[in-house]
Design a protein around this motif. Structure first.
Motif, mmCIF file in Angstrom:
data_model
loop_
_atom_site.group_PDB
_atom_site.id
_atom_site.type_symbol
_atom_site.label_atom_id
_atom_site.label_comp_id
_atom_site.label_asym_id
_atom_site.label_seq_id
_atom_site.Cartn_x
_atom_site.Cartn_y
_atom_site.Cartn_z
ATOM 1 N N GLU A 1 -11.953 -0.304 -5.834
ATOM 2 C CA GLU A 1 -10.807 0.474 -5.333
ATOM 3 C C GLU A 1 -10.219 -0.195 -4.108
ATOM 4 O O GLU A 1 -10.893 -0.888 -3.371
ATOM 5 N N SER B 1 -4.870 1.303 3.368
ATOM 6 C CA SER B 1 -5.196 1.198 1.963
ATOM 7 C C SER B 1 -4.505 -0.051 1.440
ATOM 8 O O SER B 1 -3.356 -0.312 1.775
ATOM 9 N N ARG C 1 -9.004 1.228 -1.477
ATOM 10 C CA ARG C 1 -9.157 1.954 -0.215
ATOM 11 C C ARG C 1 -10.337 1.429 0.604
ATOM 12 O O ARG C 1 -11.379 1.155 0.047
ATOM 13 N N THR C 2 -10.158 1.288 1.926
ATOM 14 C CA THR C 2 -11.233 0.709 2.726
ATOM 15 C C THR C 2 -12.202 1.756 3.250
ATOM 16 O O THR C 2 -11.887 2.903 3.312
#
Ligand code: IMP
Ligand code: MG
Length: 193
Positions: free
Chosen positions: A190, A71, A192-193
């Motif tokens: 965001e 993240s 996050r991947t």
């Protein structure tokens, strides 16, 4: 079979057929390049999961699969390159031929971090297979040895790629309508991947 377009998607960039064809080509190339090697595919969760499960079935070699989840910290609008490990690999990398599988290379900061992190674990080799590579200015050029498609600098979803955790299950890669995320030029929603 025609795919119905999701109401939040402006246009289809890559059809399921294009994705499947290119994944077969990449699988054949990887099969030829890694013959006789000790291949470990490292999927970067969650985005690369859909691509990885298709890619792995196109590689005709003995291999193993592992996953890591990361993240990115910092401003939500841009990748900061400062990355936190949410789930580390189960397997040690020393002596392994490691192929990192990524969904998309945008700024490349995430990939740069992953490369440094995994290089430090002394793999026999470390390469990257990115499904998508965005054409955009970058702080530093980022190299992926295998690239599925070079795409324009638009925010895309589907085939594993998300906006706020959604749309990963679309069978195609599509450009998200700007109205969906409330902006003309896209901003990463965001970290996050
Ligand atoms: P980078 O560090 O800027 O290269 O960020 C890579 C990560 O950002 C990817 O693994 C994706 O999770 C996410 N990302 C970047 N661009 C897009 C996009 O167009 N759609 C969905 N996710 C994206
Ligand atoms: Mg993502």
């Amino acid at each position: 079979m025609p795919q119905s377009l999701h109401a939040d998607v402006e246009s289809v960039l890559l059809t399921a057929e294009q994705l499947a064809r290119r994944t077969r080509e990449l699988g054949a190339q990887i099969t030829a390049d890694y013959r006789g090697r000790d291949l470990l595919l490292v999927g970067v969760l969650k985005g690369a999961a859909v691509f990885l499960v298709d890619l792995v079935r196109q590689i005709d070699l003995p291999l193993q699969i592992d996953f890591m989840a990361i993240s990115s910290y910092g401003a939500s609008t841009q990748s900061s390159g400062v990355v936190r490990i949410l789930k580390d690999l189960d397997e040690p990398l020393d002596g392994r031929d490691v192929l990192v599988v990524e969904d998309i290379i945008d700024t490349g900061l995430t990939l740069g971090y992953i490369r440094r992190l995994l290089e430090a674990r002394a793999p026999a080799s470390l390469k990257v297979c990115g499904l998508l590579y965005k054409e955009r200015p970058r702080p530093a050029e980022v190299h992926a040895e295998y690239v599925g498609f070079h795409i324009p600098d638009r925010f895309v979803v589907g085939y594993g790629l998300d906006y706020a955790g959604r749309y990963r299950n679309l069978p195609y890669v599509g450009v998200l309508k700007p109205s969906t995320y409330g902006g003309e030029s896209y901003r990463r929603p965001e970290g996050r991947t």
